[in-house]
Write an enzyme that holds these catalytic residues in place. Sequence first.
Site, PDB file in Angstrom:
ATOM      1  N   TYR A 150      47.360  45.337  50.982  1.00 58.97           N
ATOM      2  CA  TYR A 150      47.983  44.044  51.287  1.00 58.97           C
ATOM      3  C   TYR A 150      49.506  44.151  51.414  1.00 58.97           C
ATOM      4  O   TYR A 150      50.139  43.274  51.999  1.00 58.97           O
ATOM      5  CB  TYR A 150      47.666  43.006  50.206  1.00 58.97           C
ATOM      6  CG  TYR A 150      46.213  42.649  50.053  1.00 58.97           C
ATOM      7  CD1 TYR A 150      45.233  43.098  50.941  1.00 58.97           C
ATOM      8  CD2 TYR A 150      45.799  41.855  48.987  1.00 58.97           C
ATOM      9  CE1 TYR A 150      43.904  42.772  50.778  1.00 58.97           C
ATOM     10  CE2 TYR A 150      44.471  41.518  48.815  1.00 58.97           C
ATOM     11  CZ  TYR A 150      43.519  41.978  49.703  1.00 58.97           C
ATOM     12  OH  TYR A 150      42.209  41.656  49.523  1.00 58.97           O
ATOM     13  N   HIS A 171      38.322  49.497  47.748  1.00 53.21           N
ATOM     14  CA  HIS A 171      38.465  48.354  48.653  1.00 53.21           C
ATOM     15  C   HIS A 171      37.370  48.315  49.725  1.00 53.21           C
ATOM     16  O   HIS A 171      36.808  47.253  50.019  1.00 53.21           O
ATOM     17  CB  HIS A 171      39.852  48.417  49.304  1.00 53.21           C
ATOM     18  CG  HIS A 171      40.328  47.117  49.854  1.00 53.21           C
ATOM     19  ND1 HIS A 171      41.653  46.822  50.022  1.00 53.21           N
ATOM     20  CD2 HIS A 171      39.658  46.016  50.281  1.00 53.21           C
ATOM     21  CE1 HIS A 171      41.788  45.605  50.535  1.00 53.21           C
ATOM     22  NE2 HIS A 171      40.581  45.097  50.697  1.00 53.21           N
TER      23      HIS A 171
END
Length: 272
Positions: free
Chosen positions: A47, A105
């Site tokens: 992110y 992830h």
Amino acid sequence: MENLQTQGIALPRLGLGTFRLLGDACRAAVESAIALGYRHLDTAEMYGNEEPIGAAIAASRIARKDLHVTTKVWNENLAPDAIRRAFDASLKKLRLDQVDLYLVHWPSKNMNLPAMFETLMKLKQEGRTRAIGVANFNIALLKTVVEEIKAPIACNQVEYHAMLNQTKLRQYLSAKSIPLVAYCPLAQGRVASDETLTAIGRKHDASAAQVALKWLLDQDGVAAIPKASRAESQKANLDALQLRLDDDDRKAIAALPKDKRCVNPAFGPAWD
């Protein structure tokens, strides 16, 4: 705030998602959420916002034990040495000695699952993460991790909302007492314009988004991490916890088409 108990941690049922929140705007959003009462923050290496989140946590002066922080390792960094480097970098950016939950992830085509989870379990044993888990794993991958490797998975974070059927995955996770953490719980805003959800909301003096969120949070073993940058949206999501949906509401939501997947990258697994 109700918590889900999993692998020795208490996971608040409603958290703040931070994907696409960057820089000062991200810091402001996290500071606002903490002030409103959020105690579950979700971020990831990919992110690019762990630094502003770390700054917001430091500024909040909330006792560390009262805050749950999840971050994730990107799927290009799943070799043991790369996991360690990514983890160290995340911890430094977050200004923390420990995270509460560290997730893979996304799975990767060439990953070595036993080596990965050996590394993740060592990070847990060292006390640097309180728990480990996965995101975007399908049932076949979960079976390998849970039944063969026997890794102590604290959750599987996947896309889940009123427009996507995750029944099979939920049933598998439930049978193994593993929570499902729902990202994109509002289908990237699509629920807001749904006529059925809007009508249910009108009945309860609530928004369609609040109805969709409460529908998720009423399910056993499900947490949700809606992204919200504005304080008004953050508060609205918190207020959804007070909603009481009835059987007619649930039947109407169950009847909605459930084939809308918002996040489906080419490198993702084959969904069941």
